[in-house]
Each structure stands twice: as structure tokens, then as C-alpha cells.
Enzyme design. Sequence first.
Site, PDB file in Angstrom:
ATOM      1  N   LEU A  71      -4.028  -6.977  19.869  1.00 60.54           N
ATOM      2  CA  LEU A  71      -4.472  -8.358  19.741  1.00 60.54           C
ATOM      3  C   LEU A  71      -3.490  -9.149  18.876  1.00 60.54           C
ATOM      4  CD1 LEU A  71      -6.983  -9.895  20.775  1.00 60.54           C
ATOM      5  CD2 LEU A  71      -8.051  -9.456  18.554  1.00 60.54           C
ATOM      6  N   ASP A  72      -2.992 -10.224  19.415  1.00 61.33           N
ATOM      7  CA  ASP A  72      -2.099 -11.108  18.662  1.00 61.33           C
ATOM      8  C   ASP A  72      -2.957 -12.062  17.838  1.00 61.33           C
ATOM      9  OD1 ASP A  72      -0.244 -12.831  17.650  1.00 61.33           O
ATOM     10  OD2 ASP A  72       0.687 -13.334  19.571  1.00 61.33           O
ATOM     11  N   LEU A  73      -3.171 -11.728  16.583  1.00 62.49           N
ATOM     12  CA  LEU A  73      -4.079 -12.487  15.725  1.00 62.49           C
ATOM     13  C   LEU A  73      -3.577 -13.889  15.428  1.00 62.49           C
ATOM     14  CD1 LEU A  73      -5.050  -9.677  13.185  1.00 62.49           C
ATOM     15  CD2 LEU A  73      -6.424 -10.551  15.081  1.00 62.49           C
ATOM     16  N   GLY A 137       4.482  -4.264  -2.460  1.00 59.60           N
ATOM     17  CA  GLY A 137       4.571  -3.052  -3.258  1.00 59.60           C
ATOM     18  C   GLY A 137       4.408  -1.805  -2.421  1.00 59.60           C
ATOM     19  N   HIS A 138       4.850  -0.690  -2.975  1.00 59.52           N
ATOM     20  CA  HIS A 138       4.656   0.613  -2.352  1.00 59.52           C
ATOM     21  C   HIS A 138       4.208   1.610  -3.419  1.00 59.52           C
ATOM     22  CE1 HIS A 138       5.748  -0.018   1.781  1.00 59.52           C
ATOM     23  NE2 HIS A 138       6.890  -0.607   1.457  1.00 59.52           N
ATOM     24  N   ILE A 140       5.441   3.997  -5.080  1.00 57.07           N
ATOM     25  CA  ILE A 140       6.271   4.187  -6.269  1.00 57.07           C
ATOM     26  C   ILE A 140       6.124   3.021  -7.254  1.00 57.07           C
ATOM     27  CG2 ILE A 140       8.354   3.091  -5.312  1.00 57.07           C
ATOM     28  CD1 ILE A 140       9.956   5.419  -6.581  1.00 57.07           C
ATOM     29  N   ASN A 141       5.880   1.814  -6.739  1.00 60.30           N
ATOM     30  CA  ASN A 141       5.704   0.643  -7.591  1.00 60.30           C
ATOM     31  C   ASN A 141       4.378   0.689  -8.346  1.00 60.30           C
ATOM     32  OD1 ASN A 141       6.941  -0.906  -4.710  1.00 60.30           O
ATOM     33  ND2 ASN A 141       8.189  -0.596  -6.526  1.00 60.30           N
ATOM     34  N   TYR A 142       3.325   1.149  -7.670  1.00 65.04           N
ATOM     35  CA  TYR A 142       2.012   1.218  -8.316  1.00 65.04           C
ATOM     36  C   TYR A 142       2.007   2.299  -9.404  1.00 65.04           C
ATOM     37  CZ  TYR A 142       1.243  -0.944  -3.740  1.00 65.04           C
ATOM     38  OH  TYR A 142       1.358  -1.719  -2.626  1.00 65.04           O
ATOM     39  N   ASP A 168      -1.180   5.551  -2.985  1.00 67.97           N
ATOM     40  CA  ASP A 168      -1.717   5.046  -1.724  1.00 67.97           C
ATOM     41  C   ASP A 168      -3.044   5.704  -1.355  1.00 67.97           C
ATOM     42  OD1 ASP A 168       0.335   3.274  -1.341  1.00 67.97           O
ATOM     43  OD2 ASP A 168       1.421   4.488   0.120  1.00 67.97           O
TER      44      ASP A 168
END
Length: 394
Positions: A71-73, A137-138, A140-142, A168
Amino acid sequence: MMSVLNGLKVLDFTTLLPGPFATMMLADMGADVVKVESPHREDMTKHLPPIIDEVSAAYAQLNRSKRSVALDLKQVDAKEVIFSLIKEYDIVIEQFRPGTMERLGIDYKTLKKVNPSIIYCSLTGYGQTGPMSNKAGHDINYLAISGAASYSSRKDQAPIPLGIQVADIGGGSMPAVISILAAVYHRLQTGEGQHIDVSITDNLYAFNALYGSGYLAGGENPGAESLMLNGGTFYDYYETKDGRYFSVGSLEPKFQKELCHLLGEPALLTISSSTKTADQQQFKEKVKIAFKEKTFDEWLALLGNDFDGCVEPVLKFAETVEHPHIKAREMIVPVSMPSGGTQDQIAFPIKFSNQPASYRHTGVQTGTHTKEVLKKAGWNDSKIAVLSEKGIFG
């Protein structure tokens, strides 16, 4: 067979790892999960090798048992599709930056007007509010911003990039599942839905419970290799003669006794239990020297099946698959593939006595179930064809 969450219906707007892992757990427990995917912007996990039957093994794992709608939101007509689905799929989980769903016209306030009892979980790196809420963020950032990385390293060395995504999954996926199910329970009692704000950084920050509490109450700032559980004591990893490793976690006196006997030096018990830093370092050096004297296999033979002192080998993943305990716990399961046959995957990790986990199929290509889901929601072929001509399905 009935599963514990039969009857729950979830619309999943997430990609990558945190959200898909959460909805995989819900699907494993029997929830009906429909994954709404962009036909133009691919989930990066689709490209993680190996690719089996044109689907990444990682993607097939994270999206098992889910049906996929393309679905193209960004197209206006997509809202009408979501509005029709939300009457039945009354739990939503999304992983966009704050404000994105509002711009698309499918935010909590809007969907609440369509279904007042909706449960809407927004899972993001930094939460819906605060000065960092719109930053990318990913994992490692958190770990970095929460303070956890600062004391998860060797002295005078860089923090270690972990092989698994603790932030994550531990700070995102798990809290999302817990909060959604808590909101479902609340709705059963009151009839009320709600918006849930899950911040990975907030939840990871709470992981500092053991040592962050020491700073808050007593001003003791946790540092690298200075604590009981981060290498400041003999609780650590030790290299063998052939370059493999063992974990030693023999903290309690009875386990320290077992460890000292294993090392062939029962007299070391006195310094192993000492609270003095010098004694701890002396004992740690003794353990280090001892493990270097034997190969990995020699230590395995010495430990056998009966040693009960919190010493375990650091296994390669390929070795875990053959480990008797992993096998006994049935942590590898065959899951049906849409193309036929099965694919081995990591199992749902919790055992229910009455309603076991269920695995309907591995993750599928984007849009595989678009027509099926829409027809069940009351859309006829001609109406679906009109939307298709507009390119809403890609």
C-alpha cells in the site's frame, strides 16, 4: 489449534528489526497480523543474505505468519483502505518518526475517530517527545546515549559493537509486546483504547537498574571493568589454549568452590570470595592462566554434563544448533514456506502449557495477500481494480 492470542488483530506498519520482531512474537502467539508495506521503499532486511526462494532468511523469520498488504500510504486513497481495515484490525503498531503518520492522515487521533477503542503503539528510537524525538538512530546509538556502552568495554578501549541488537529487541520489541498486551487487558476491563509511546532509549535506560541506581543514590558512576558484572571481578570470559573461550560466572560461594576444584586449586577459595580488588585481580589472573593450559575440547571433557558451577563454553551459532539443551527445548522449528517445503527458524522462546506457539508460514513477498485481505474487509474486485489502476498497490 487455538493459540493464546487468537482473536487479536494487528496492523503492522513497521520495518527492519524492532517492530517486526514484536509483531512476530504476537503472530507466534496466535494474533492475526497484517503487515502494511510500501511497494516502493523496501525493508532493508530483505537484502540480508542468504536469500532463499527470493526471500531473505532474516525477513522470512521476522515476518513469519504475517500476511502482507502492499500500500502506497502517500496516496490519498490509501487512507480509505486503512479506515476500512481499522474497524476490524484494532491494534496498530508503527515505527515512523513522530509526525509521519499524522502527515499521512492515519495517526492515532484520526483513527480513533474511526474506531474509538483502537490501541495504537508508536515505537521509536527516542520517543514522541523531547529534543531528540525526530532524530534518526540505530541500536548502537541507543546503547551510547543510555550510558550502557560507557561501562560495557575494557579499560581504555572502545565499547564493543555487539553481535545482537540488545537495544532494538530488549528496549523496543519486548516493551512493545508488553505494553500492547497490557493495553488489551485494560480495554477488556474498561472498553478504552489508548496511544502507547515506546521509546527504545527510555527502555534501554531502565536497563541501568543495577548500577545506575548506585549513581543516583550514592554518586558512584559505573566505569569500564570496575564492576562485579563487567570485568571488574573474575566474572568474565577466558581464552583457552587453542583460542576459544569459556564464560565464568561463579559468583556465589558454592559456585566459587566448584570453580576452584575445577581449576585444581581449592585453596584459592579464600581470595575468590574476597571483596578486596587486589585479591580479585590475583584470582582472575589464576583463572586466566588455568584456562590457557587446556584446549576448548579438553575443558569440555573436564566439565562434562554434571559440573554445576556456572562455567559454560562460548559457542559458535552453528554449535548451538546441535547443542542438546537447545534441541531439548525445541528452539529450532521447521516453518512452512509458501513455495512448498519448510525452512528451519528460531522458535518462539516461551512455553505455554495449554496453547503452544503456532507458525503458519515464513515471511512472504510484499503484497502477497493484498487482494485477500481487502476482499475480507468488504472490497469487491472492481473496487480493488480501480485502486490498482491508480498504482496504490505499486
